[in-house]
Design an enzyme around this catalytic site. Structure first.
Site, PDB file in Angstrom:
ATOM      1  N   ASP A 166       0.810  -1.210   0.000  1.00  0.00           N
ATOM      2  CA  ASP A 166       0.000   0.000   0.000  1.00  0.00           C
ATOM      3  C   ASP A 166       0.849   1.268   0.000  1.00  0.00           C
ATOM      4  OD1 ASP A 166      -2.852   1.317   0.769  1.00  0.00           O
ATOM      5  OD2 ASP A 166      -1.255   2.244   1.933  1.00  0.00           O
ATOM      6  N   VAL A 172      -5.121   2.440  -0.518  1.00  0.00           N
ATOM      7  CA  VAL A 172      -5.019   1.645  -1.748  1.00  0.00           C
ATOM      8  C   VAL A 172      -5.448   0.211  -1.482  1.00  0.00           C
ATOM      9  CG1 VAL A 172      -3.446   0.766  -3.510  1.00  0.00           C
ATOM     10  CG2 VAL A 172      -3.266   3.130  -2.770  1.00  0.00           C
ATOM     11  N   ASP A 173      -5.004  -0.355  -0.371  1.00  0.00           N
ATOM     12  CA  ASP A 173      -5.446  -1.703  -0.003  1.00  0.00           C
ATOM     13  C   ASP A 173      -6.960  -1.759   0.159  1.00  0.00           C
ATOM     14  OD1 ASP A 173      -3.160  -3.228  -0.011  1.00  0.00           O
ATOM     15  OD2 ASP A 173      -2.736  -2.990   2.116  1.00  0.00           O
ATOM     16  N   LEU A 174      -7.506  -0.821   0.909  1.00  0.00           N
ATOM     17  CA  LEU A 174      -8.936  -0.850   1.192  1.00  0.00           C
ATOM     18  C   LEU A 174      -9.761  -0.701  -0.080  1.00  0.00           C
ATOM     19  CD1 LEU A 174      -8.927   1.315   4.432  1.00  0.00           C
ATOM     20  CD2 LEU A 174      -9.420  -1.129   4.280  1.00  0.00           C
TER      21      LEU A 174
END
Length: 400
Positions: free
Chosen positions: A145, A173-175
């Site tokens: 991320d 970004v991960d979420l």
């Protein structure tokens, strides 16, 4: 937590979750919130990396892991063992969805390539979450991320204008990759109603990061002008910023010229809306410094509470800048069930984040606390027809 909850919207959908860390577990958790049966598969003796990410811990469980793994059954399975691959194959034959975030080609190396799926599990929707995608010069590289916030340009537009680039306070970004994965999975499940067949879907952290540039990307593509940092401001709207008050700060959002006129009236400066520098939004953007400056000077003359009361009474969009503690204990947070409890197998009642969406007919509920490592291994294997002796032999061999 509701142990005997009503069926959710995705009741009957079985998902094999091979992911770890955040994007994949977050996606699978949301599917579980909607009623899907999630089986989280982890490495024996180790589990998801985030089990060790702390402090803080609740007993032996990391808060990080607890925040992304509710509504799942958990099992351990060594996919480097032939017996482990055989068991996974049995699981996939009866599953609807499988999600992995292995490096590119890992599933094929385990024996699960396109030909295998076509012959053995044509119904399954298989979602791959990759760092950089399966094509392009950086295909196959792992993604993180923080690095993707940097590489995608997000950090370059975050922070004060005269300061350093900054990442967001959460792994955005991960979420968002997890949310994209959720959307593509559900689209493929819907397509299966028409075709009778599953398909492969792919999301990547890189694609997500670039896509999150959104209007900033559109601005650059239209004008060719380099994007800048505006602190808490907005590149296309003024006033839209955080302003100091006499005892704190306040966030103000004025989205159009009518709202600006209403705001000006509310703060007893109706002449602002008649000033040619501020009449239209494009004028305010061009005179950003002067507009933000006069608002900051005014807000410093009184308290945050005073300005919030005054502005909200006039229906001007504004908000306090809360701490995390204030946000999680706010009356509206409590009323919306955004903090809840679950009965954990070893730690008893624990507090965890709640579900951020509602259904009118098929409620989203928390039916299970995040599992301890391997908590449901025997149950899942039993569903596959494995006897207690066979399960014991698999455990002795290190397969589970």
């Amino acid at each position: 937590m509701t142990e005997q909850a009503l069926p959710g919207a995705l009741d009957g959908l079985r998902v094999v979750d091979l992911t770890r860390v955040l994007a994949g577990p977050f996606c699978a958790m949301l599917l579980g919130d909607m009623g899907a049966d999630i089986i989280k598969v982890e490495q024996p003796g180790r589990g998801d990396d985030t089990r060790a990410w702390g402090p803080p811990f609740v007993g032996e469980e990391s808060a990080y892991f607890l925040g992304a793994n509710r509504n799942k059954r958990g099992m351990t399975l060594n996919l480097k063992h032939a017996a482990g691959q055989e068991i996974l194959g049995e699981m996939l034959r009866s599953a609807d969805v499988v999600i992995d975030n292995f490096k590119l080609g890992t599933m094929a190396k385990f024996g699960f390539d396109d030909d295998w799926y076509d012959a053995n599990a044509p119904q399954i929707v298989r979602c791959s979450i990759l760092g950089y995608g399966s094509t392009g010069p950086r295909a196959g590289l792992p993604g993180y991320d923080f690095l993707l916030q940097a590489e995608s340009g997000l950090m370059n537009i975050t922070g004060e204008a005269d300061g350093d680039p900054m990442k967001l306070g959460v792994a955005i970004v991960d979420l968002c990759t997890g949310l994209y994965a959720l959307s593509t999975i559900m689209a493929a499940v819907n397509a299966r109603h028409r075709t009778g067949l599953g398909q492969a879907v792919e999301v990547s952290l890189y694609d997500t990061g670039v896509s999150l540039l959104a209007n900033v990307a559109a601005n650059f593509l239209a004008s060719g002008q380099a994007a800048g940092r505006y602190g808490n401001g907005h590149p296309n709207i003024v006033p839209y910023n955080a302003y100091p008050t006499g005892d704190g700060m306040i966030a103000l959002s004025v989205g159009n010229d009518m709202q600006f006129a209403n705001f000006s009236q509310a703060v007893d400066h109706p002449e602002w809306a008649e000033d040619v520098r501020f009449t239209r939004n494009r004028d305010r953007v061009e005179n950003r410094g002067a507009c933000d400056g006069m608002i900051a000077d005014l807000f410093r003359t009184n308290t945050t509470e005073f300005w919030l009361d005054k502005l909200l009474a006039a229906k001007v969009s504004c908000a306090p800048i809360n701490t995390v503690e204030q946000a999680l204990t706010a009356a509206h947070t409590v009323a919306r069930g955004l903090v809840t409890t679950a009965n954990h197998t070893t730690e008893g009642e624990i507090r965890i984040p709640g579900i951020p969406f509602r259904f009118s007919r098929d409620p989203a509920t928390i039916r299970r606390a995040p599992p301890i490592l391997g908590e449901h291994t025997d149950a899942v294997l039993g569903e596959l027809g494995k006897s207690p002796d066979e399960i014991a032999a698999l455990r002795d061999a290190g397969t589970i």
